[in-house]
Structure formats: C-alpha cells, structure tokens
Write a protein that holds these residues in place. Sequence first.
Motif, mmCIF file in Angstrom:
data_model
loop_
_atom_site.group_PDB
_atom_site.id
_atom_site.type_symbol
_atom_site.label_atom_id
_atom_site.label_comp_id
_atom_site.label_asym_id
_atom_site.label_seq_id
_atom_site.Cartn_x
_atom_site.Cartn_y
_atom_site.Cartn_z
ATOM 1 N N ALA A 224 16.561 -3.642 -0.957
ATOM 2 C CA ALA A 224 14.958 -3.707 -1.256
ATOM 3 C C ALA A 224 14.645 -4.057 -0.193
ATOM 4 C CB ALA A 224 15.076 -4.165 -2.191
ATOM 5 N N ARG A 227 15.207 -0.993 3.044
ATOM 6 C CA ARG A 227 14.365 0.362 1.877
ATOM 7 C C ARG A 227 13.004 0.553 2.572
ATOM 8 N NH1 ARG A 227 18.876 0.255 -1.807
ATOM 9 N NH2 ARG A 227 16.148 -0.715 -3.200
ATOM 10 N N ALA A 228 12.612 -0.370 2.348
ATOM 11 C CA ALA A 228 10.660 -0.984 2.112
ATOM 12 C C ALA A 228 10.135 -0.948 3.402
ATOM 13 C CB ALA A 228 10.387 -2.155 1.399
ATOM 14 N N LYS A 229 11.252 -0.958 4.392
ATOM 15 C CA LYS A 229 10.194 -1.458 5.948
ATOM 16 C C LYS A 229 10.918 -0.229 6.224
ATOM 17 C CE LYS A 229 11.409 -6.214 6.252
ATOM 18 N NZ LYS A 229 12.612 -7.171 7.731
ATOM 19 N N ASP A 231 10.735 2.416 4.736
ATOM 20 C CA ASP A 231 9.585 3.105 3.532
ATOM 21 C C ASP A 231 8.334 3.028 4.759
ATOM 22 O OD1 ASP A 231 11.020 4.855 2.247
ATOM 23 O OD2 ASP A 231 10.549 3.236 0.388
ATOM 24 N N PHE A 232 8.027 2.378 4.846
ATOM 25 C CA PHE A 232 6.648 1.121 5.466
ATOM 26 C C PHE A 232 6.618 1.699 6.811
ATOM 27 C CE2 PHE A 232 5.339 -1.393 9.135
ATOM 28 C CZ PHE A 232 4.050 -2.243 8.570
ATOM 29 N N TYR A 395 6.032 -8.507 -6.696
ATOM 30 C CA TYR A 395 5.589 -8.277 -5.489
ATOM 31 C C TYR A 395 4.962 -7.499 -5.033
ATOM 32 C CZ TYR A 395 10.709 -8.634 -6.840
ATOM 33 O OH TYR A 395 12.071 -8.769 -7.253
ATOM 34 N N PHE A 400 5.796 -4.646 2.963
ATOM 35 C CA PHE A 400 6.465 -3.690 2.814
ATOM 36 C C PHE A 400 7.183 -3.038 1.067
ATOM 37 C CE2 PHE A 400 7.446 -6.121 6.504
ATOM 38 C CZ PHE A 400 6.586 -5.818 7.423
ATOM 39 N N ARG A 401 6.226 -3.854 0.588
ATOM 40 C CA ARG A 401 6.615 -3.380 -0.870
ATOM 41 C C ARG A 401 5.230 -2.783 -1.327
ATOM 42 N NH1 ARG A 401 11.041 -6.458 -2.607
ATOM 43 N NH2 ARG A 401 10.329 -5.067 -5.071
ATOM 44 N N GLN A 402 5.863 -1.263 -2.276
ATOM 45 C CA GLN A 402 4.616 -0.769 -2.835
ATOM 46 C C GLN A 402 5.299 -0.072 -3.740
ATOM 47 O OE1 GLN A 402 3.915 2.430 0.398
ATOM 48 N NE2 GLN A 402 1.661 1.258 -0.017
#
Length: 468
Positions: A224, A227-229, A231-232, A395, A400-402
């Motif tokens: 996760a 993936r968040a990075k 997306d970031f 979170y 890096f989390r949305q």
Amino acid sequence: PRTFTVGDAQFVSGVAAILAAMFERKRVENECAELAARERANRKAADLAARRAAFLAQTATVFDTALEPEATVVSLARLAVPALAECAVVDLVHEDGIVRRVDVVDIDPSRREMTLTIRRQAPNLRTESPFSRAIRTGQAALLTQLPERESGGGDADHERLMKDLQCQSLLLIPLVARGQTLGLLTLASRERRYDAADLSLAQELTGRAAMALDNARLYREAQAASRAKDDFLAIVSHELRTPINAVLGWATMLRRHRLDEARAEYACDAIEQSARAQAQLLEQLLDVSRAIAGKLDLHLAPAHIAGIVEAAIDAVRPDADDKKVRISSHLDRSIPLLIVDPERLQQVVVNMVANAVKFSAEEGTVQVELRRDDRFVEIVVEDHGVGIKREFLPYVFDRFRQAGTKSDSVNRGLGLGMSIARDIVERHGGTIAADSAGEGKGATFTVRLPVRNTPESAAVPTRLSATG
C-alpha cells in the motif's frame, strides 16, 4: 483339644500352595494389564506425537506461503480441527480496535447452525470475560471448567454459546507479535481435558501464526505504501505541471505581443498566481523533507492563540466565500500568551480550515472553536462534508496516504498538509487528532497544546529545531 496330624499339615500346605498360586496368577495378570495399559498409552502417545508432527509440518507450509492475514489464521484453525480440537474459533483485532470473528470450524457437520450463531458473536473488549481478558492482556489461558458469568456483568452470550458446544475444556491463545495482540485462537475439546503440554504446543503454533500474520500485514502495508508513493509522484507531477503550463502559455503570448493591455494585466496576474501555487507546493515538499531529516525549525515567541486562529480563518475566507461556505467561530480570547511559532501554528490552522472548506458542500458550514481547560488549549475545526472512512482514520496524518473523495477531481492537492501539521503540532509538545462518523457525516480535527507553554512557566527560546 485336638492334636494335629501329618494329614492336617499336608492339607494346610496344599491350601497355602493354592493360595500362593492364585496370588501369583493375580500378580502376573496385574503386571500384564499394566504392561498392556502402558503399551496402549505409549501407542496413543506415539500416535498423538505423529499426528502433532504431521500437524506441525502442515502448518509450516501454511506459514511459509502466508500473504493474506486472515487466510493465514483461518488455515491454522482448519488444520487444528481435528488434530488438536473438535472446534476452533478465530477472532482478529482490526486496526480500529474492534474484535471481529472471521471463522468457526467444527468437526461435527451437524453443528453448522451452532457454528454460524457463534460466528456472529465476537468477544466484546468492554466486558469482562476470559476471552476478552486474553485479548487485552495477551496471556494464554487453559480452562478446564467453563466460566460462569462473572459478577458485574460479563460476555455472557459468548460464554453461553461456548458452553453449548459441550466442551471438556478450552485453550484461549492470543496471537501476539511485536508486543501487540493481533487476535485470539480458541480451541475447544469435547473428548478430553487439555493439559499443560497442549497449552505449550498451541502457544508454539500461535506464536508462529502471529509472526506470519504480522508479516502478511507488513507485506500488505508495504504494498500500500508503494502504491501510495507512486500515486504521490503522479499527483506531484500533475500539480506542478498545471501551473507551469499556465506560466509558459501566458509568457509565450506576452513575448509575441498578442495581448492588449487588459489581457496582458490578466496574464501577469495568472503568472503570479501560478508561481505562488508552485512555491506553495515546493514549500510543502521541503517541509516534509525537513521533518523527515529532523530539521523542521520553530521560531518560538509569546503569542495570542486567538489572534493566530483568527488570522488563519481570514486567510481561508476568500475560498470559503467563493464556495458559499460559512465559517463560524467561537474563540476564547481570555487564553493567555503561549510560547509558539505563530507562523507555523497559523499554517496548521489554515490547513485544518482549508480542508474543512474544501470537503464541505456548497453553502455548508464550518465551525472553528478555541477553548481551554486547566491543562490544554484546544483548537477544534468541524465540518459537515464528505467525512472520512473509519478504516482510513488511522492514516489521516501519514505521508503519501490519501483517502479517495468526490472532491479529488476538483482539487486533490499533494495530501501532505495534515502530515506537516502533525509534525508542527508535535514539535510544540501537542497532539492533533481526526474523528469522523463515516462517509457523508463530516469530520472533526482537534489540536491540543499544553497550557504550560506560557512565558511565565518557561524561558522563551528564539529557535528550536526538530533535533533540539
């Protein structure tokens, strides 16, 4: 009186010999019975040891290939029946702190209705029972007598259902990894009473299961985060490209003299606005970098918190007016001076209020409150907008989390504001927390600063770094 004869002596001797033979035969029979019992016990122990060895080999395969947290423990429970128990119950502690029952396995297919009923009734940590106690303390328990309801109320429904299983004894084995209880495996025996050896074996297995469960969760979290990075980086590229395109477009038109005076003035304003947006994005990235490196500086001075909150509201008010969102405030102006970094603290409040406006519906309302008690000053920002999913609450302040929202396509941003806000608040010795009843039910953000940070209670340094 009669005088014994040789015949009498021979008779008594014969009777004694018969009795001795009978006793010897009985002794031999007893020894044979003991040997047979010992042999049966040895065979039973050997059979049990063989079954346990096979069970350990099977579980090793499960643990080696475990990637899904729930599937790992469920597989263990299904292997434990019938190797160790006639019934196994799996409870897992989720990230929100709620215990959820994920599986019930019974050797008797006719008990399907009972197992389905038990599956719907997980232990309640707010009540007092051996099951909830094992989860809270992380201590295993061997119950050779099923518990009665304890005084003051207990998890009576759960205990009653376990009694309905007609068990001789229970093993309650918490799944503990890195000092954290991840769940509970309950093994129930109908044929015999568990002993210390059974408890030891079950603890060894659940220890391995807990490690596998923890590793599976860490693997999922790493995926996760990766993936968040990604997306970031995609968001950063998009957020930087948009103002750059505007600057390049207007600058090209200005250079080619294609604009009249009014349009040229508009172009200059657009370029300035785009440049400010870029500067803000870059400053956020630098703040995150400073926080990670331990170089987030604070310039502390005595300041009125009410004035800082009011200035933050004024900074956000134009955006709120554009969206027809009303900002109402109730500020306790009697709060004394606190030692803070006014600019950084205003940055925190601006982030909170701007987020509340951003995720509110048009013509919505945002409430801002400043209050205090004997120990803390609280800044509370509440909105009635899109809310936050319960599973995402832990979170909210992570980098890096949305959380995906309906507002993403309108103005997603980098999603770093709340992470930076947490770093700033914690550098002030305070805390920041988020709460929401769920999607569509709004959100509340609360900053708590200690009252002890007053000019009278501490010296006022002019600069404080994150490593100082």
